[in-house]
Write a protein that holds these residues in place. Structure first.
Motif, PDB file in Angstrom:
ATOM      1  N   LEU A 148     -10.083  70.922  16.199  1.00  9.17           N
ATOM      2  CA  LEU A 148     -10.519  70.127  15.050  1.00  9.17           C
ATOM      3  C   LEU A 148      -9.891  70.667  13.762  1.00  9.17           C
ATOM      4  CD1 LEU A 148     -12.322  67.883  13.859  1.00  9.17           C
ATOM      5  CD2 LEU A 148     -14.182  69.566  13.759  1.00  9.17           C
ATOM      6  N   LEU A 149      -9.901  71.985  13.586  1.00  3.18           N
ATOM      7  CA  LEU A 149      -9.295  72.597  12.403  1.00  3.18           C
ATOM      8  C   LEU A 149      -7.791  72.308  12.342  1.00  3.18           C
ATOM      9  CD1 LEU A 149     -11.117  76.044  12.426  1.00  3.18           C
ATOM     10  CD2 LEU A 149     -11.313  74.288  10.646  1.00  3.18           C
ATOM     11  N   ALA A 150      -7.132  72.425  13.487  1.00  5.37           N
ATOM     12  CA  ALA A 150      -5.687  72.186  13.525  1.00  5.37           C
ATOM     13  C   ALA A 150      -5.361  70.733  13.184  1.00  5.37           C
ATOM     14  CB  ALA A 150      -5.128  72.556  14.892  1.00  5.37           C
ATOM     15  N   LEU A 151      -6.145  69.804  13.710  1.00 10.10           N
ATOM     16  CA  LEU A 151      -5.930  68.377  13.409  1.00 10.10           C
ATOM     17  C   LEU A 151      -6.179  68.089  11.932  1.00 10.10           C
ATOM     18  CD1 LEU A 151      -7.616  66.776  16.545  1.00 10.10           C
ATOM     19  CD2 LEU A 151      -5.203  66.560  15.924  1.00 10.10           C
ATOM     20  N   GLN A 152      -7.225  68.709  11.374  1.00  8.50           N
ATOM     21  CA  GLN A 152      -7.514  68.503   9.953  1.00  8.50           C
ATOM     22  C   GLN A 152      -6.377  69.032   9.082  1.00  8.50           C
ATOM     23  OE1 GLN A 152     -11.300  70.531   9.834  1.00  8.50           O
ATOM     24  NE2 GLN A 152     -12.480  68.642  10.134  1.00  8.50           N
ATOM     25  N   ASP A 153      -5.812  70.169   9.473  1.00  7.77           N
ATOM     26  CA  ASP A 153      -4.752  70.787   8.678  1.00  7.77           C
ATOM     27  C   ASP A 153      -3.509  69.908   8.570  1.00  7.77           C
ATOM     28  OD1 ASP A 153      -6.260  72.986   8.106  1.00  7.77           O
ATOM     29  OD2 ASP A 153      -5.160  74.378   9.409  1.00  7.77           O
ATOM     30  N   ILE A 154      -3.213  69.144   9.629  1.00  7.68           N
ATOM     31  CA  ILE A 154      -1.993  68.325   9.605  1.00  7.68           C
ATOM     32  C   ILE A 154      -2.285  66.850   9.315  1.00  7.68           C
ATOM     33  CG2 ILE A 154      -0.771  69.883  11.158  1.00  7.68           C
ATOM     34  CD1 ILE A 154      -1.209  67.829  13.409  1.00  7.68           C
ATOM     35  N   GLY A 155      -3.537  66.565   8.938  1.00  5.47           N
ATOM     36  CA  GLY A 155      -3.892  65.205   8.575  1.00  5.47           C
ATOM     37  C   GLY A 155      -4.004  64.245   9.736  1.00  5.47           C
ATOM     38  N   LYS A 156      -4.210  64.787  10.937  1.00  7.62           N
ATOM     39  CA  LYS A 156      -4.300  63.933  12.127  1.00  7.62           C
ATOM     40  C   LYS A 156      -5.739  63.710  12.588  1.00  7.62           C
ATOM     41  CE  LYS A 156       0.018  62.975  13.532  1.00  7.62           C
ATOM     42  NZ  LYS A 156       0.486  61.638  13.944  1.00  7.62           N
ATOM     43  N   ALA A 157      -6.701  64.388  11.961  1.00  9.37           N
ATOM     44  CA  ALA A 157      -8.098  64.233  12.378  1.00  9.37           C
ATOM     45  C   ALA A 157      -8.538  62.787  12.160  1.00  9.37           C
ATOM     46  CB  ALA A 157      -8.991  65.185  11.585  1.00  9.37           C
ATOM     47  N   GLY A 158      -9.042  62.178  13.215  1.00 11.83           N
ATOM     48  CA  GLY A 158      -9.454  60.784  13.147  1.00 11.83           C
ATOM     49  C   GLY A 158      -8.383  59.807  13.573  1.00 11.83           C
ATOM     50  N   LYS A 159      -7.139  60.289  13.659  1.00 10.07           N
ATOM     51  CA  LYS A 159      -6.039  59.411  14.060  1.00 10.07           C
ATOM     52  C   LYS A 159      -5.710  59.528  15.548  1.00 10.07           C
ATOM     53  CE  LYS A 159      -4.054  59.623   9.424  1.00 10.07           C
ATOM     54  NZ  LYS A 159      -2.887  59.995   8.594  1.00 10.07           N
ATOM     55  N   VAL A 160      -6.338  60.497  16.196  1.00  8.64           N
ATOM     56  CA  VAL A 160      -6.184  60.704  17.636  1.00  8.64           C
ATOM     57  C   VAL A 160      -7.581  60.687  18.256  1.00  8.64           C
ATOM     58  CG1 VAL A 160      -5.396  62.307  19.425  1.00  8.64           C
ATOM     59  CG2 VAL A 160      -4.152  62.153  17.262  1.00  8.64           C
ATOM     60  N   SER A 161      -7.732  60.018  19.374  1.00  4.39           N
ATOM     61  CA  SER A 161      -9.032  60.001  20.051  1.00  4.39           C
ATOM     62  C   SER A 161      -9.321  61.398  20.589  1.00  4.39           C
ATOM     63  CB  SER A 161      -9.027  58.983  21.196  1.00  4.39           C
ATOM     64  OG  SER A 161      -8.896  57.678  20.690  1.00  4.39           O
ATOM     65  N   PHE A 162     -10.417  61.987  20.165  1.00  3.15           N
ATOM     66  CA  PHE A 162     -10.703  63.400  20.417  1.00  3.15           C
ATOM     67  C   PHE A 162     -12.099  63.524  21.019  1.00  3.15           C
ATOM     68  CE2 PHE A 162     -11.189  67.767  18.082  1.00  3.15           C
ATOM     69  CZ  PHE A 162     -11.176  68.421  19.299  1.00  3.15           C
ATOM     70  N   VAL A 163     -12.156  64.046  22.230  1.00  3.61           N
ATOM     71  CA  VAL A 163     -13.432  64.290  22.913  1.00  3.61           C
ATOM     72  C   VAL A 163     -13.548  65.784  23.182  1.00  3.61           C
ATOM     73  CG1 VAL A 163     -14.874  63.772  24.915  1.00  3.61           C
ATOM     74  CG2 VAL A 163     -13.356  62.003  23.981  1.00  3.61           C
ATOM     75  N   GLY A 164     -14.638  66.381  22.748  1.00  2.00           N
ATOM     76  CA  GLY A 164     -14.845  67.810  22.906  1.00  2.00           C
ATOM     77  C   GLY A 164     -16.081  68.136  23.722  1.00  2.00           C
ATOM     78  N   PHE A 165     -16.507  69.389  23.616  1.00  2.00           N
ATOM     79  CA  PHE A 165     -17.633  69.877  24.424  1.00  2.00           C
ATOM     80  C   PHE A 165     -18.497  70.793  23.563  1.00  2.00           C
ATOM     81  CE2 PHE A 165     -19.734  70.766  28.373  1.00  2.00           C
ATOM     82  CZ  PHE A 165     -19.186  69.911  29.319  1.00  2.00           C
ATOM     83  N   ASP A 166     -19.794  70.695  23.735  1.00  2.00           N
ATOM     84  CA  ASP A 166     -20.809  71.506  23.044  1.00  2.00           C
ATOM     85  C   ASP A 166     -21.114  70.926  21.666  1.00  2.00           C
ATOM     86  OD1 ASP A 166     -21.298  73.290  25.144  1.00  2.00           O
ATOM     87  OD2 ASP A 166     -19.621  74.566  24.549  1.00  2.00           O
ATOM     88  N   SER A 167     -22.199  71.419  21.067  1.00  2.00           N
ATOM     89  CA  SER A 167     -22.651  70.857  19.800  1.00  2.00           C
ATOM     90  C   SER A 167     -22.728  71.921  18.713  1.00  2.00           C
ATOM     91  CB  SER A 167     -24.035  70.199  19.968  1.00  2.00           C
ATOM     92  OG  SER A 167     -25.016  71.170  20.262  1.00  2.00           O
ATOM     93  N   SER A 168     -22.509  71.487  17.496  1.00  2.27           N
ATOM     94  CA  SER A 168     -22.698  72.302  16.301  1.00  2.27           C
ATOM     95  C   SER A 168     -22.802  71.323  15.135  1.00  2.27           C
ATOM     96  CB  SER A 168     -21.515  73.253  16.083  1.00  2.27           C
ATOM     97  OG  SER A 168     -20.362  72.537  15.688  1.00  2.27           O
ATOM     98  N   GLN A 169     -23.267  71.797  13.994  1.00  2.81           N
ATOM     99  CA  GLN A 169     -23.361  70.908  12.839  1.00  2.81           C
ATOM    100  C   GLN A 169     -21.983  70.423  12.429  1.00  2.81           C
ATOM    101  OE1 GLN A 169     -26.248  69.653  11.532  1.00  2.81           O
ATOM    102  NE2 GLN A 169     -24.759  68.292  10.539  1.00  2.81           N
TER     103      GLN A 169
END
Length: 242
Positions: A148-169
């Motif tokens: 998530l951090l890496a995607l945010q850094d390059i402006g790709k967060a939200g532009k790629v379908s991303f499914v992860g595991f576990d929960s946090s705020q």
């Protein structure tokens, strides 16, 4: 050596603690394994998520997001981790069987144990595949956070379908911001509770199950506010104190 009556153990590696558990067994000290499997039969119960099912849920979500077509990469967690290996293999197997038009372009890279190592591994993968892939799967909290951090850094967060595991705020916020499109959530509180409860039952001479499934669920922006999901994200502690 301390003469304890029982051990509740969450192994990080599926082999490293086989010998200590075997020694405890020979000494008459029972062990309950929680969260991640151990390649041993010298325990009284295994209390954990159905991790392969969790991977399957993630794959089904990815297939839905991509309408069954596209390129996907998997960033694994760490070699020797039984729980995340099951998630990874469940995801890969389900994609191959159910979504033959989805191509898995990378499935052999590992995030490592921390968010920092996961971010570096994510950056390396994104340097190669960021403009090629339509989907990403990560199998635990640290790998999901690093990606998530890496995607945010390059402006790709939200532009790629991303499914992860576990929960946090952080992940809840990312779901609301459409930067994560699904998280597979366990019930770690219940896992720990049932691990101890199972040991207590054993010490009191009650029968215990060899394997106990503590449940797993896919959480999305759409179902996040449902009572069932809220109870999983924020366990009502009073139910365990009755």
């Amino acid at each position: 050596a301390q003469g304890v009556s029982g051990i509740v153990l969450a192994p990080l590696d599926n082999r490293a603690l086989v010998r200590p558990v075997s020694e405890a067994h020979r000494a008459g000290v029972p062990t309950v394994i929680i969260d991640s499997a151990l390649e041993s039969t010298d325990f009284i119960s295994f209390v954990a998520t159905d991790n392969r099912k969790g991977g399957t849920l993630a794959a089904d979500r990815m297939g839905q997001l991509l309408n069954g077509k596209g390129k996907v990469l998997v960033l694994r967690y760490a070699e020797g981790s039984a729980s995340t290996t099951e998630r990874e293999e469940g995801f890969i197997s389900e994609i191959k069987q159910k979504f033959p038009e989805i191509e898995l372009v990378s499935t052999n890279q590992y995030a490592g144990a921390t968010r920092d190592t996961a971010k570096r591994a994510s950056e390396n993968l994104l340097n190669t595949y960021a403009d090629q892939v339509q989907g990403i799967f990560t199998p635990n909290e640290s790998s999901t956070a690093g990606m998530l951090l890496a995607l945010q850094d390059i402006g790709k967060a939200g532009k790629v379908s991303f499914v992860g595991f576990d929960s946090s705020q952080t992940f809840i916020d990312a779901l609301n911001a459409n930067q994560l499109h699904g998280i597979v959530v366990q019930n770690p509180f219940n896992m720990g509770y049932l691990g101890v409860r199972t040991m207590v039952d054993k010490l009191q001479g009650k029968p215990v199950s060899k394997q106990i499934d503590t449940g797993v669920m896919l959480v999305t922006k759409e179902n996040m506010q449902s009572p069932e999901v809220q109870a999983l994200l924020h366990p009502p502690l009073d139910q365990y104190l009755k």
